[in-house]
Write an enzyme that holds these catalytic residues in place. Structure first.
Site, PDB file in Angstrom:
ATOM      1  N   LYS A  69      78.603  17.332  29.879  1.00 22.72           N
ATOM      2  CA  LYS A  69      79.346  16.512  30.849  1.00 22.72           C
ATOM      3  C   LYS A  69      78.346  15.783  31.724  1.00 22.72           C
ATOM      4  O   LYS A  69      77.636  16.411  32.516  1.00 22.72           O
ATOM      5  CB  LYS A  69      80.264  17.362  31.736  1.00 22.72           C
ATOM      6  CG  LYS A  69      81.224  16.481  32.571  1.00 22.72           C
ATOM      7  CD  LYS A  69      81.829  17.204  33.754  1.00 22.72           C
ATOM      8  CE  LYS A  69      80.980  17.059  34.989  1.00 22.72           C
ATOM      9  NZ  LYS A  69      80.912  15.662  35.531  1.00 22.72           N
ATOM     10  N   GLU A  76      69.701  24.959  37.955  1.00 26.71           N
ATOM     11  CA  GLU A  76      68.616  24.279  38.679  1.00 26.71           C
ATOM     12  C   GLU A  76      69.283  23.601  39.866  1.00 26.71           C
ATOM     13  O   GLU A  76      70.008  22.627  39.706  1.00 26.71           O
ATOM     14  CB  GLU A  76      67.909  23.285  37.757  1.00 26.71           C
ATOM     15  CG  GLU A  76      66.520  22.893  38.242  1.00 26.71           C
ATOM     16  CD  GLU A  76      66.554  21.631  39.104  1.00 26.71           C
ATOM     17  OE1 GLU A  76      66.560  21.786  40.350  1.00 26.71           O
ATOM     18  OE2 GLU A  76      66.578  20.534  38.547  1.00 26.71           O
ATOM     19  N   CYS A  91      65.698  16.861  43.865  1.00 24.26           N
ATOM     20  CA  CYS A  91      65.872  18.250  44.299  1.00 24.26           C
ATOM     21  C   CYS A  91      64.582  18.853  44.841  1.00 24.26           C
ATOM     22  O   CYS A  91      64.619  19.755  45.679  1.00 24.26           O
ATOM     23  CB  CYS A  91      66.395  19.096  43.145  1.00 24.26           C
ATOM     24  SG  CYS A  91      65.420  18.966  41.635  1.00 24.26           S
ATOM     25  N   GLU A 104      69.593  20.638  52.777  1.00 27.62           N
ATOM     26  CA  GLU A 104      69.174  19.581  51.854  1.00 27.62           C
ATOM     27  C   GLU A 104      69.961  18.303  52.144  1.00 27.62           C
ATOM     28  O   GLU A 104      71.190  18.285  52.032  1.00 27.62           O
ATOM     29  CB  GLU A 104      69.400  20.018  50.409  1.00 27.62           C
ATOM     30  CG  GLU A 104      68.899  19.007  49.396  1.00 27.62           C
ATOM     31  CD  GLU A 104      69.091  19.468  47.969  1.00 27.62           C
ATOM     32  OE1 GLU A 104      68.185  19.261  47.145  1.00 27.62           O
ATOM     33  OE2 GLU A 104      70.162  20.041  47.672  1.00 27.62           O
TER      34      GLU A 104
END
Length: 501
Positions: free
Chosen positions: A193, A269, A303, A400
């Site tokens: 996906k 991850e 990231c 973040e």
């Protein structure tokens, strides 16, 4: 029949026509979704719709899983040897190389990253990644284990079966390569996906996989929303393993769904809040450039972005002066302009999220040393942003942001900085800048992170593992380590001449 996105590029860096199938790719064919609905794809440079893709549903996911299982049982898995798998992966890499500029252009129009960086980083790295795992396909080895002279004991590393893979919007092509490389090399079949924000390069790769001659059902692609198709994938009893790259919040949901269904294997991850540490003996000019690259590369939508910059108090004033001047030189604008470093953020949602953090930082008492404002009147462009006068408990220090926003703070000694660096729920990456190798490595070894760069940032290679400590994830992508995610170890014991009384 699904429609095709046809677009003529006429830019300073790329001219040409692209044709991208807009359907789902199931069992070797592009098809419409079962509901006949679509999802709009937005150009982040303009905020306008550029095309619509077919929307997948859980029913479509079932069809893709069935196709993948059939391929695993008949034409892939243990039915295609490593040489065959290697040949097809290398063929795919050849086609990607031939279409490299087209892939870069799709990333630029779909994601907003600059064509130049997409071409020399994302596309080239993806091709190298596929070739790297093509090389592993016939080297998936077990062991012969000594037990007794009366027995032969050995292990086999067998493909785990049908795997689900969910990739993010920040590096659409690169994350696809990271996922399918080890999966297909080991003999697994894939149901993927892509992000609904950035599906075009994945759809184009599906087209190239078909052209390369992979058997039907080996690779399947189901467009859709995360809370629908992604959730169904995590819960699906026909999927033996799921790989996800994205936020820690969604990673938790996937892990929970995997546990509540068939206890499928999970690799994650996830997020990061990476520190960049500037010691007083660093090459300051290089440290400034690398620290800026560490946070502003890919518009901060990375990231492992070095969003917390800690500078030794002896060089803080000079660093912040040079860092600010360097930041001002980074041009924001059209991704197809060869002089632009930073294109738009990926979506209105992400732009608003980043601006929300900037507002929160101001209200918490931090100083916007530079930036923090919108650029232009259309699209999702914003200035690279530097915060100073920050405190450790501020949200802009702890959470973040996933944008071109950094905090810069002072530290006094080596013990202080290790505490600051590790003061995070994340542990994905870090950078250390020092000319003293003993100091740099001593610090690197004390930081709780999956990757530590010394005098460099954002350096990624297909043969070097990547993944996080703490809430930055489970498992490793890339390198030989990633192969373990897609194999199950079987021990076989053969009685040669052992008899029971």
């Amino acid at each position: 029949m699904p429609e095709t996105f046809i677009h003529k590029f006429d830019t300073p860096v790329f001219k040409g026509e692209v044709n991208v199938p807009l359907g789902l790719y199931i069992n070797g064919k592009f098809v419409d979704g079962s509901n006949g609905t679509t999802i709009e794809v937005i150009n982040p440079s303009t905020g306008r719709v550029i095309t619509k893709i077919a929307e997948g549903t859980p029913k479509d996911l079932d069809l893709a899983v069935d196709a993948a299982q059939k391929a695993f049982d008949t034409t892939w898995g243990l039915h295609a040897n490593g040489v065959q798998r290697s040949r097809l992966l290398n063929k795919l890499a050849d086609l990607m190389e031939k279409e490299a500029d087209t892939l870069a252009a799709l990333e630029a129009i779909d994601n907003g990253k600059t064509f130049g960086w997409a071409r020399k980083a994302d596309v080239d790295h993806s091709i190298r990644c596929i070739r790297y795992y093509a090389g592993w396909a016939d080297k998936i080895l077990g062991q012969t284990i000594e037990t007794s002279e009366a027995k032969l004991t050995y292990t086999r590393h067998e493909p785990i079966g049908v795997v689900g893979q969910i990739i993010p919007w920040n590096f659409p092509l690169q994350m696809l390569a990271w996922k399918i490389g080890p999966a297909l090399a080991t003999g697994c079949t894939v149901v993927m996906k892509p992000s609904e924000f950035t599906p075009l390069s994945a759809l184009y790769i599906a087209k190239l996989i078909d052209e390369a001659g992979f058997p039907a059902g080996v690779f399947n692609l189901v467009n859709g929303y995360g809370h629908i198709v992604g959730q169904a994938m995590a819960e699906h009893n026909g999927i033996e393993k799921i790989a996800f790259t994205g936020s820690t919040l969604v990673g938790r949901r996937i892990m929970e769904a995997a546990a509540k269904s068939n206890l499928k294997k999970v690799t994650l991850e996830l997020g990061g809040k990476s520190p960049s540490i500037i010691f007083d003996d660093a090459d300051l000019d290089q440290a400034v450039k690398w620290a800026a690259f560490g946070i502003y590369y890919n518009h901060g939508q990375c990231c492992c972005a070095g969003s917390r910059i800690y500078v030794h108090e002896k060089v803080y004033d000079e660093f912040i002066r040079r860092f600010t001047e360097h930041t001002k030189t980074l041009k924001v604008g059209d991704p197809f302009d060869p002089d632009v470093f930073q294109g738009p953020q990926v979506s209105q949602q992400q732009y608003d999220r980043i601006m929300g953090y900037i507002k929160d930082g101001k209200e918490a008492g931090a100083t916007v040393h530079y930036g923090g404002e919108r650029v232009g009147s259309e699209g999702y462009f914003m200035q690279p942003t530097i915060f100073t006068d920050v405190k450790p408990d501020m949200r802009i220090v702890q959470e973040e942001i996933f944008g071109p926003v950094c905090v810069v703070a002072k530290f006094k000694d080596d013990d202080d900085i290790v505490k600051f660096a590790n003061d995070s729920v994340y542990g994905l990456a870090a950078s250390v800048y020092s000319q003293n190798v003993t100091r740099a490595l001593s610090t690197a070894h004390k930081i709780r992170a999956g990757t530590v760069w010394v005098n460099v940032a954002n350096a990624l290679y297909p043969n070097v593992p990547f993944g996080g400590f703490k809430q930055s994830g489970i498992g490793r992508e890339l390198g030989q380590y990633a192969l373990d995610n897609y194999t199950a170890v079987k021990a076989v014991q053969v009685n040669l001449h052992l008899s029971l009384d």
